[in-house]
Design a protein around this motif. Structure first.
Motif, PDB file in Angstrom:
ATOM      1  N   TYR A   1       0.837  -1.202   0.000  1.00 32.90           N
ATOM      2  CA  TYR A   1       0.000   0.000   0.000  1.00 32.90           C
ATOM      3  C   TYR A   1       0.874   1.255   0.000  1.00 32.90           C
ATOM      4  O   TYR A   1       0.667   2.173  -0.787  1.00 32.90           O
ATOM      5  N   ILE A   2       1.870   1.281   0.873  1.00 34.59           N
ATOM      6  CA  ILE A   2       2.763   2.438   0.939  1.00 34.59           C
ATOM      7  C   ILE A   2       3.466   2.658  -0.401  1.00 34.59           C
ATOM      8  O   ILE A   2       3.609   3.782  -0.863  1.00 34.59           O
ATOM      9  N   PHE A   3       3.877   1.574  -1.057  1.00 38.93           N
ATOM     10  CA  PHE A   3       4.581   1.684  -2.341  1.00 38.93           C
ATOM     11  C   PHE A   3       3.630   1.855  -3.520  1.00 38.93           C
ATOM     12  O   PHE A   3       4.054   1.809  -4.669  1.00 38.93           O
ATOM     13  N   ALA A   4       2.351   2.034  -3.241  1.00 42.41           N
ATOM     14  CA  ALA A   4       1.323   2.272  -4.262  1.00 42.41           C
ATOM     15  C   ALA A   4       1.192   1.115  -5.247  1.00 42.41           C
ATOM     16  O   ALA A   4       0.838   1.304  -6.402  1.00 42.41           O
ATOM     17  N   ARG A   5       1.454  -0.098  -4.758  1.00 42.46           N
ATOM     18  CA  ARG A   5       1.253  -1.284  -5.593  1.00 42.46           C
ATOM     19  C   ARG A   5      -0.187  -1.771  -5.515  1.00 42.46           C
ATOM     20  O   ARG A   5      -0.619  -2.574  -6.321  1.00 42.46           O
TER      21      ARG A   5
END
Length: 117
Positions: A61-65
């Motif tokens: 989520y943090i890495f926008a995956r």
């Protein structure tokens, strides 16, 4: 890193924290938080983990995956390649056909070899 910065900022703002308060919560500095959120630098792996743990979100989520905060669980299940037929034949040869556990052991090994355990 721009997308990551946006996620970090959105997470911080979602709980009403200032950059100073976020830095205190994560053991960082306000200037570092500012640089992360603006995509000017990248947090260490350990700090990424602290973000994920603090907000109870996945690193994906943090890495926008993914857009799901709980993230995705990936299961790597490779299939046996044709060149592994030699290994399959070796397993067949290793087991005593008279053994009562022969078939079960072979099937377990085949499933492991194919990633289906």
């Amino acid at each position: 890193m721009i997308e990551v910065g946006k996620r970090l900022k959105a997470l911080r703002e979602s709980i009403g924290f200032s950059q100073v308060k976020m830095a205190q919560a994560l053991g960082s500095t306000q200037s570092s938080i500012n640089r992360y959120e603006n995509g000017q630098s990248s947090p260490s792996v350990e700090l990424f983990r602290r973000y994920a743990d603090y907000f109870d979100v996945s690193l994906d989520y943090i890495f926008a995956r993914t857009d799901k905060p709980q993230g995705e669980t990936y299961h790597f299940k490779p299939k046996a390649a044709p060149e592994r037929e030699e290994l399959r034949q070796f397993i067949e040869m290793c087991f005593d056909p008279q053994s009562p556990m022969n078939e079960k052991l072979k099937e377990t090994l085949f499933r492991m070899m194919e990633g289906e355990s």
